[in-house]
Design a protein around this motif. Structure first.
Motif, mmCIF file in Angstrom:
data_model
loop_
_atom_site.group_PDB
_atom_site.id
_atom_site.type_symbol
_atom_site.label_atom_id
_atom_site.label_comp_id
_atom_site.label_asym_id
_atom_site.label_seq_id
_atom_site.Cartn_x
_atom_site.Cartn_y
_atom_site.Cartn_z
ATOM 1 N N VAL B 778 0.812 -1.204 -0.108
ATOM 2 C CA VAL B 778 0.187 -0.001 -0.069
ATOM 3 C C VAL B 778 0.882 1.219 0.012
ATOM 4 N N VAL B 779 1.894 1.231 0.874
ATOM 5 C CA VAL B 779 2.767 2.215 0.821
ATOM 6 C C VAL B 779 3.569 2.690 -0.495
ATOM 7 N N ILE B 780 3.942 1.700 -1.309
ATOM 8 C CA ILE B 780 4.510 1.783 -2.674
ATOM 9 C C ILE B 780 3.539 2.426 -3.388
ATOM 10 N N GLY B 781 2.359 1.901 -3.256
ATOM 11 C CA GLY B 781 1.118 2.532 -4.352
ATOM 12 C C GLY B 781 1.009 4.033 -3.934
ATOM 13 N N PHE B 782 0.868 4.321 -2.755
ATOM 14 C CA PHE B 782 0.599 5.808 -2.186
ATOM 15 C C PHE B 782 1.618 6.519 -2.413
ATOM 16 N N LEU B 783 3.030 6.017 -2.444
ATOM 17 C CA LEU B 783 4.162 7.032 -2.814
ATOM 18 C C LEU B 783 4.351 7.201 -4.242
ATOM 19 N N LEU B 784 4.025 6.011 -4.823
ATOM 20 C CA LEU B 784 3.836 6.745 -6.500
ATOM 21 C C LEU B 784 2.569 7.531 -6.881
ATOM 22 N N PHE B 785 1.616 7.278 -6.192
ATOM 23 C CA PHE B 785 0.333 8.232 -6.586
ATOM 24 C C PHE B 785 1.040 9.714 -6.123
ATOM 25 N N VAL B 786 1.623 9.899 -5.008
ATOM 26 C CA VAL B 786 2.021 11.024 -4.607
ATOM 27 C C VAL B 786 2.977 11.617 -5.637
ATOM 28 N N LEU B 787 3.908 10.684 -6.156
ATOM 29 C CA LEU B 787 5.168 11.248 -7.301
ATOM 30 C C LEU B 787 4.313 11.764 -8.464
ATOM 31 N N ILE B 788 3.234 11.069 -8.905
ATOM 32 C CA ILE B 788 2.976 11.137 -10.327
ATOM 33 C C ILE B 788 1.628 12.241 -10.421
ATOM 34 N N TYR B 789 0.709 12.319 -9.416
ATOM 35 C CA TYR B 789 -0.277 13.107 -9.523
ATOM 36 C C TYR B 789 0.119 14.608 -9.229
ATOM 37 N N PHE B 790 -0.361 15.624 -10.254
ATOM 38 C CA PHE B 790 0.023 16.954 -10.197
ATOM 39 C C PHE B 790 0.580 17.465 -8.803
ATOM 40 N N PRO B 791 1.623 18.242 -8.771
ATOM 41 C CA PRO B 791 2.131 18.670 -7.583
ATOM 42 C C PRO B 791 1.297 19.606 -6.689
ATOM 43 N N CYS B 792 0.803 20.696 -7.304
ATOM 44 C CA CYS B 792 -0.146 21.706 -6.339
ATOM 45 C C CYS B 792 -0.584 22.732 -7.345
ATOM 46 N N ILE B 793 -1.434 23.320 -6.862
ATOM 47 C CA ILE B 793 -2.359 24.437 -7.549
ATOM 48 C C ILE B 793 -1.299 25.484 -8.370
ATOM 49 N N ALA B 794 -0.537 25.738 -7.408
ATOM 50 C CA ALA B 794 0.761 26.615 -8.048
ATOM 51 C C ALA B 794 1.255 26.316 -9.289
ATOM 52 N N THR B 795 1.695 25.009 -9.198
ATOM 53 C CA THR B 795 2.048 24.375 -10.587
ATOM 54 C C THR B 795 1.031 24.659 -12.016
ATOM 55 N N ILE B 796 0.010 24.126 -11.436
ATOM 56 C CA ILE B 796 -0.909 24.253 -12.331
ATOM 57 C C ILE B 796 -1.116 25.659 -12.915
ATOM 58 N N ALA B 797 -1.053 26.678 -12.211
ATOM 59 C CA ALA B 797 -1.362 28.031 -12.727
ATOM 60 C C ALA B 797 0.126 28.430 -13.246
ATOM 61 N N ALA B 798 1.108 28.054 -13.172
ATOM 62 C CA ALA B 798 2.285 28.416 -13.865
ATOM 63 C C ALA B 798 2.251 27.743 -15.211
ATOM 64 N N ILE B 799 1.624 26.488 -15.233
ATOM 65 C CA ILE B 799 1.488 25.959 -16.571
ATOM 66 C C ILE B 799 0.386 26.809 -17.450
ATOM 67 N N LYS B 800 -0.371 26.985 -16.858
ATOM 68 C CA LYS B 800 -1.311 27.979 -17.539
ATOM 69 C C LYS B 800 -0.697 29.243 -18.193
ATOM 70 N N GLU B 801 -0.057 29.870 -17.248
ATOM 71 C CA GLU B 801 0.763 31.133 -17.529
ATOM 72 C C GLU B 801 1.728 31.029 -18.743
ATOM 73 N N GLU B 802 2.453 30.173 -18.618
ATOM 74 C CA GLU B 802 3.296 29.791 -19.444
ATOM 75 C C GLU B 802 2.944 29.068 -20.950
ATOM 76 N N SER B 803 1.760 28.391 -20.923
ATOM 77 C CA SER B 803 1.270 28.022 -21.905
ATOM 78 C C SER B 803 0.384 28.944 -22.795
ATOM 79 N N GLY B 804 -0.155 29.809 -21.844
ATOM 80 C CA GLY B 804 -1.025 30.651 -22.532
ATOM 81 C C GLY B 804 -2.364 30.208 -22.461
ATOM 82 N N SER B 805 -2.939 28.927 -21.947
ATOM 83 C CA SER B 805 -4.108 28.841 -21.675
ATOM 84 C C SER B 805 -4.609 27.772 -20.756
ATOM 85 N N TRP B 806 -5.856 27.647 -20.286
ATOM 86 C CA TRP B 806 -6.220 26.691 -19.321
ATOM 87 C C TRP B 806 -6.252 25.449 -19.736
ATOM 88 N N LYS B 807 -6.565 25.174 -21.092
ATOM 89 C CA LYS B 807 -6.683 23.861 -21.779
ATOM 90 C C LYS B 807 -5.278 22.802 -21.262
#
Lengths: 51, 836
Positions: B778-807
Motif C-alpha cells: 500500500v505504501v509503495i502505491g501511495f508513494l507512487l501516487f504522490v509522485l505522479i499526480y500533479f504537485p500543487c495548484i501553483a504548478t497548474i497556475a504556472a503551466i497556464k501562464e506559460e502555455s497561455g491557456s487553461w487547456k
C-alpha cells in the motif's frame, strides 16, 4: 457555551475569511507574478511594491 | 571541410555558415562568423554534441549543426578570402568611432548646467546570460535573487531600489540575451522593455571572460541609442588570465563609459554607480549625441537611402531612432516590419528596402542580415585588436574537470553517482536534526495535553496545529540539505555540463538539450522550473518540457516520502528514494516521447549552449541560499500549512453527535466501575478504555465532514488499497504536497496519554478486523501516487501562464492524476496477485 468552543469558533471564522480571501485573490486579482499564487518557494518579488 | 570533421584539439577558420532563418542567425550571434578561428575541444560521451572554443568562450553544437559550417584549416586561404571580401565590398575598416556631430566622446559629456537634474534614475541591467547581471543586481539592491551558473536562470524582470549620493535608483534586472534580434521571448522582452519603459540609463554588463562575444549585444544597444554605461564584469578573471585590456581606449572608441567590476565581490560597484550618475546628468542636456557603429560603405549607403524614405514621416510614436529602424528593416526584423506596416505608405518603404537588400547581397555575396552581423563583429574585432592583448588561455582547472565529468565513459555514471550522493545525504544527514525537531514537537504536544483542560480548543491545538504543522516541520533539515546540493550544482557550473552530456538523450526523448535544466530545477520546485522553460526557443519542446516537469519529484513531496520510507523501508531508504526519483524521470521520458509523437510533432531548433567555466560558489552565496530556503519553508508552515491543518481539523471535528459521545462516556464509566469493584484488573481496564476510545474516534471521524468526503471518493481509491483517510490526504495535497503529511497527522491523531510520532501512529493503524492499514504494498502505491499526480495548484497556475491557456493546465491535471491512479492500481493489484 464552553469558552473553549467560543474561541474555536472565532478561530474557525478567521480561517474561513482568510481562506475565502486567498481563493478570491487567486481567481480575481491580477498579480505581477500571477503564477506564484502564494507559493513562495521560488521567491519572485512583487515588482509593483518594490518600485 | 565541415566543422563537424574537425578532430579534438584541431583549429580551423570559418568560411561560411549555411542554413537560414533563426538557426543561422543564432550561430552568427554566438560568434560563428566568417574568418573566425574555432577549435574543437571535446566530444560528448555519445559523440554528440561537440564542444568548441570560439571568441574566448566555449559553446556546444550538435553534429547536425556543425555540418552546416564550412571551414578551412589553412590560414592563408582565409587571409585570401578576407582580401576578396574586402575588395568586393570596398569596406573601410579603418574607421573608428563616429558620432553625428563629429565630436569626441569627452566633449559629448558636457559640464552640468545650473538647472536641476532629476534625482530619480531608472536603470536597466542588460547583458548576456551568465555575465553576472544578477550578482550586480543583488549586491546593489540588496535582493536575494537566485544566481545560477547556467543560462536561463533570470526569466523575468526584477526590480530593486537603492539610494546613492542623494539619488534614488530603480534597478531592473532584465533576462540575459545574446542579442536583441527578437527570435526568442527574452530578446523580444528586453527590446520591448527598453523601448516602452525608456530607462534613463542602461547598464550593459559585459563578461570580461568573453569580451568579443559579449560586445555584440553592446553594438545593438549602441544602435538603439540608449544612454549606456558598460560594466566590465568578472574583471578579476581577465586580470588573472594575464591579458591586458585598455578599456579606457575602447570606451573612447565607442563613446560609452566602461567601468571594471567584480560583481560577486562588490568591487567597482560604487564607481559604476557614480558613473551612472555622471552620465545621467550629462544626458539630461538637450544636445547629447549618440555614438554609431560604422557599417562600412555599402551598408551605410543603404541605411542613408532608407532614412530618406522616412523624410516626411513622423516616427516619434515608434520611440525608436530612425537609424535603428532602417538597420532593422534592412536586416528583415519581423517586429520592425510589423510596426512599419502600420504606416500608410509602407509598400514604398518595403519596395525600397527589398531593392537595397538585393544590392547588399550582390555586392557583399551574403544576405543583409549576415552582412550587418559580420560588420558588427568586424568593428568589435577592430576595436579589440587595438585594446586587448594576448589571447586568453582557458583555465586548466575547467579543462581537467571537464575531461572527467564529460568523459565518454565516466560522464553518465558520475552524474547518477552525484544524484545518489545527494539523496543519501538528504536522508542520512538530515536524520539527526530531524529527530531533534521531532523530540521538540513531542515535548510541546505532551505539555499541552497534560496541562490544558479538556475541550475543543485543546483538541484543536494538539491534534490540529501541533499534529498538522508538527508533522511537516520536522523535515526542514532534509529540505535544506537537498537545496544545498542543488544550489552547489547550479552555481558551480556542473548543471551546464550535465545538459551537455544529456543532450543526445534529451533528443531521443523528443526534447531539446536545454530542457534538462528546467527538469533538474523541478527537483527543487516545479513552479520556477516551469517558468524557466521560457529559455527554450522551440515551442514544441517548451510545451513538452512544461508538461513533464511535474513528474520531477519536487522538494514538497520529500516529507511524504520520508514519513513512510523511514518506517517501512528503513534498511533501503536512500535506494527507495532514488527509485522514486528515477521512476518520475522514466515516466517523464515516456510521456515526452508520447507527446512528441502525438501532440507536438514540429521540428526542433538547434542546440547551441554556452558552457561557462567552473566557479567555486562562495560560502556567502550558499548560506544566503540555505537561509532563503529555510525561511520560505518556515513561512509556508506559518501560512498555508497552518491554515490547511486547521481546516482539516474542523472538517474532522464537526459535526459532534452528543448522543453518541454520551453512549461512549457511559461505556467508559461502566469499565471504570468494574475496576473499582475489582471485577477487572488495571491492565484490562486500560485496554478496554483504549479500545472504546479508538472506536469512538473512528466512528466520529467517519461521520464527520471529512469522513463523508473521504467515503464519497473511497470507492475510486479502494482498488488501489487506500482507505478513506488516505484518499482525503491525497485530496488535500492538491493545495501543497506537504499538506498530505499534515492531513495524515490530523487524521491519525495520537491518544490522550502520549504524543507519539506520526510514523509510529501510521504503522500502528489497523482496520476493525485487525489488518494493518499501511502495508509495504500500500505504501509503495501511495508513494507512487504522490509522485505522479500533479504537485500543487501553483504548478497548474504556472503551466497556464506559460502555455497561455487553461487547456494545457487542465490536460496536465487529468493526465497526471489518471496516470497516477493507473500506476498505483497496477502496482497494488499485481502485488496482491504475486503475494497470493
Amino acid at each position: 457555551m464552553d469558552i473553549q468552543l467560543i474561541i474555536v469558533f472565532i478561530i474557525g471564522i478567521a480561517v474561513a475569511v482568510k481562506l475565502g480571501y486567498e481563493i478570491y485573490k487567486f481567481f480575481f486579482v491580477k498579480k505581477d507574478s500571477p503564477y506564484c499564487n502564494g507559493c513562495t518557494m521560488c521567491k519572485i518579488p512583487d515588482t509593483k511594491t518594490k518600485a | 571541410m565541415r566543422l563537424s570533421e574537425l578532430h579534438t584539439g584541431e583549429t580551423a577558420y570559418i568560411l561560411k555558415v549555411n542554413g537560414n532563418g533563426a538557426f543561422r542567425k543564432r550561430l552568427q550571434e554566438m560568434g560563428f562568423v566568417r574568418g573566425q578561428e574555432v577549435k574543437a575541444i571535446l566530444n560528448a560521451p555519445l559523440k554528440d554534441p561537440i564542444k568548441y572554443e570560439i571568441m574566448d568562450y566555449e559553446v556546444s553544437l550538435r553534429r547536425s549543426e556543425a555540418v552546416m559550417i564550412e571551414t578551412t584549416m589553412l590560414r592563408e586561404e582565409v587571409e585570401q578570402k578576407k582580401k576578396q571580401w574586402q575588395s568586393d565590398a570596398e569596406i573601410d575598416t579603418d574607421e573608428g568611432f563616429t558620432s553625428r556631430t563629429g565630436e569626441s566622446s569627452e566633449s559629448i559629456i558636457q559640464e552640468n548646467r545650473q538647472h536641476k537634474v532629476p534625482k530619480n534614475i531608472k536603470v536597466a541591467l542588460v547583458g548576456n546570460p551568465n555575465s553576472g547581471k544578477t550578482s550586480i543586481f543583488n549586491l546593489v539592491s540588496g535582493a536575494h535573487e537566485h544566481v545560477g551558473n547556467y543560462s536561463g536562470v533570470t526569466v523575468d524582470a526584477k526590480e530593486g531600489t537603492l539610494h546613492h549620493q542623494g539619488y534614488t535608483f530603480t534597478l531592473v534586472d532584465l533576462p540575459g540575451t545574446y542579442s536583441l534580434a527578437g527570435y526568442t521571448p527574452e530578446e523580444l522582452y528586453v527590446r520591448r522593455y527598453i523601448v516602452e519603459e525608456q530607462p534613463d540609463i542602461v547598464i550593459n554588463v559585459v563578461a570580461a571572460s568573453a569580451i568579443e562575444r559579449s560586445l555584440y549585444l553592446t553594438t545593438e544597444l549602441i544602435d538603439m541609442e540608449v544612454p549606456m554605461v558598460i560594466a566590465l564584469n568578472m574583471y578579476d578573471e581577465l586580470e588573472q588570465s594575464g591579458r591586458k585590456f585598455d578599456y579606457r581606449s575602447l570606451a573612447t572608441m565607442i563613446g560609452t563609459p566602461i567601468i571594471p567590476t567584480v560583481g560577486k565581490k562588490g568591487l567597482g560597484i560604487p564607481q559604476l554607480l557614480n558613473e551612472v550618475i555622471r552620465f545621467f546628468a550629462s544626458t539630461q542636456q538637450q544636445n547629447a549625441s549618440h555614438p554609431h557603429i560604422p557599417y562600412g560603405r555599402v551598408l551605410e549607403r543603404a541605411i542613408e537611402i532608407m532614412e530618406r524614405e522616412f523624410q516626411h514621416i513622423d516616427i516619434t510614436p515608434f520611440r525608436l531612432p530612425l537609424r535603428y529602424i532602417c538597420i532593422k528593416l534592412l536586416e528583415g526584423d519581423s517586429e520592425i516590419e510589423r510596426i512599419i506596416r502600420q504606416l500608410p505608405n509602407h509598400q514604398n518603404i518595403f519596395a525600397r528596402r527589398d531593392k537595397e537588400r538585393a544590392y547588399i547581397e550582390k555586392l557583399l555575396h551574403e544576405d543583409a542580415e549576415s552582412a550587418f552581423t559580420n560588420a558588427r563583429y568586424g568593428f568589435i574585432a577592430g576595436g579589440l585588436e587595438e585594446t586587448l592583448s594576448e589571447r586568453r588561455y582557458f583555465s586548466e582547472t575547467t579543462r581537467k574537470i571537464d575531461a572527467i565529468v564529460t568523459n565518454k565513459y565516466l560522464g553518465f555514471p558520475l552524474f547518477f553517482l552525484f544524484m545518489w550522493i545527494m539523496f543519501e545525504a538528504t536522508f542520512k544527514l538530515g536524520e539527526y536534526p530531524m529527530q531533534g525537531i521531532e523530540w521538540l514537537v513531542e515535548i510541546i504536544g505532551n505539555f499541552v495535553r497534560r496541562n490544558m483542560a479538556d475541550g475543543p480548543l485543546k483538541d484543536l491545538i494538539v491534534d490540529g496545529i501541533i499534529g498538522g504543522v508538527g508533522g511537516v516541520i520536522v523535515f526542514l533539515p532534509n529540505i535544506v540539505i537537498l537545496y544545498l546540493f542543488i544550489a552547489f550544482m547550479e552555481d558551480s557550473g556542473y548543471m551546464s555540463r550535465a545538459s551537455f552530456i544529456m543532450d543526445k538523450v534529451m533528443h531521443k526523448m523528443g526534447l531539446h538539450g536545454k530542457s534538462f535544466i528546467p527538469l533538474i530545477m523541478g527537483f527543487g520546485c516545479n513552479v520556477p522550473a516551469i517558468m524557466s522553460t521560457r529559455t527554450i526557443e522551440s515551442r514544441s519542446s517548451r510545451m513538452i518540457t512544461m508538461l513533464i516537469v511535474p513528474f520531477m519529484s519536487c522538494s514538497a513531496r520529500l516529507p511524504v516520502y520520508l514519513v513512510f520510507v523511514g518506517i517501512f523501508f528503513s534498511k533501503y531508504a536512500s535506494l527507495v528514494l532514488l527509485g522514486l526519483y528515477v521512476t518520475g524521470i522514466l515516466l517523464a521520458v515516456l510521456s515526452a516521447r508520447l507527446f512528441r509523437k502525438t501532440l507536438f510533432t514540429e521540428e526542433d531548433t538547434p542546440f547551441v549552449m554556452e558552457l561557462p567555466p567552473y566557479r567555486m560558489p562562495t560560502l556567502k552565496s550558499i548560506i544566503i541560499h540555505m537561509w532563503d530556503r529555510s525561511n520560505q519553508y518556515l513561512k509556508k508552515m506559518g501560512g498555508p500549512i497552518l491554515l490547511a491543518s486547521i481546516v482539516i481539523w474542523f472538517l474532522g471535528y464537526f459535526p459532534r453527535n452528543m448522543q453518541r459521545e454520551a453512549a461512549f462516556d457511559l461505556q467508559i464509566e461502566t469499565v471504570k466501575r468494574s475496576f473499582t469493584q475489582n471485577r477487572i484488573d488495571e491492565q484490562a481496564k486500560n485496554t478496554m478504555i483504549a479500545d472504546i476510545e479508538h472506536i469512538r474516534m473512528t466512528q466520529h471521524q467517519e461521520n464527520s465532514l471529512i469522513g463523508q468526503i473521504g467515503k464519497f471518493i473511497e470507492p475510486v481509491m479502494r482498488p488501489l488499497g487506500f482507505d478513506w483517510k488516505i484518499s482525503v490526504s491525497l485530496l488535500s495535497g492538491m493545495a501543497a504536497k506537504e499538506i498530505v503529511v499534515s492531513t495524515l497527522g490530523v487524521l491519525y491523531a495520537g491518544n490522550d496519554d502520549n504524543q507519539t510520532s506520526l510514523q509510529e501512529r501510521l504503522k500502528a493503524e489497523t482496520y476493525p478486523d485487525g489488518r494493518p492499514v499501511f502495508t509495504p504494498l500500500v505504501v509503495i502505491g501511495f508513494l507512487l501516487f504522490v509522485l505522479i499526480y500533479f504537485p500543487c495548484i501553483a504548478t497548474i497556475a504556472a503551466i497556464k501562464e506559460e502555455s497561455g491557456s487553461w487547456k494545457w493546465a487542465a490536460f496536465s491535471i487529468f493526465y497526471s492524476t489518471g496516470l497516477a491512479w493507473m500506476v498505483a492500481l497496477l502496482v497494488h493489484q499485481i502485488g496482491l496477485l504475486v503475494a497470493s
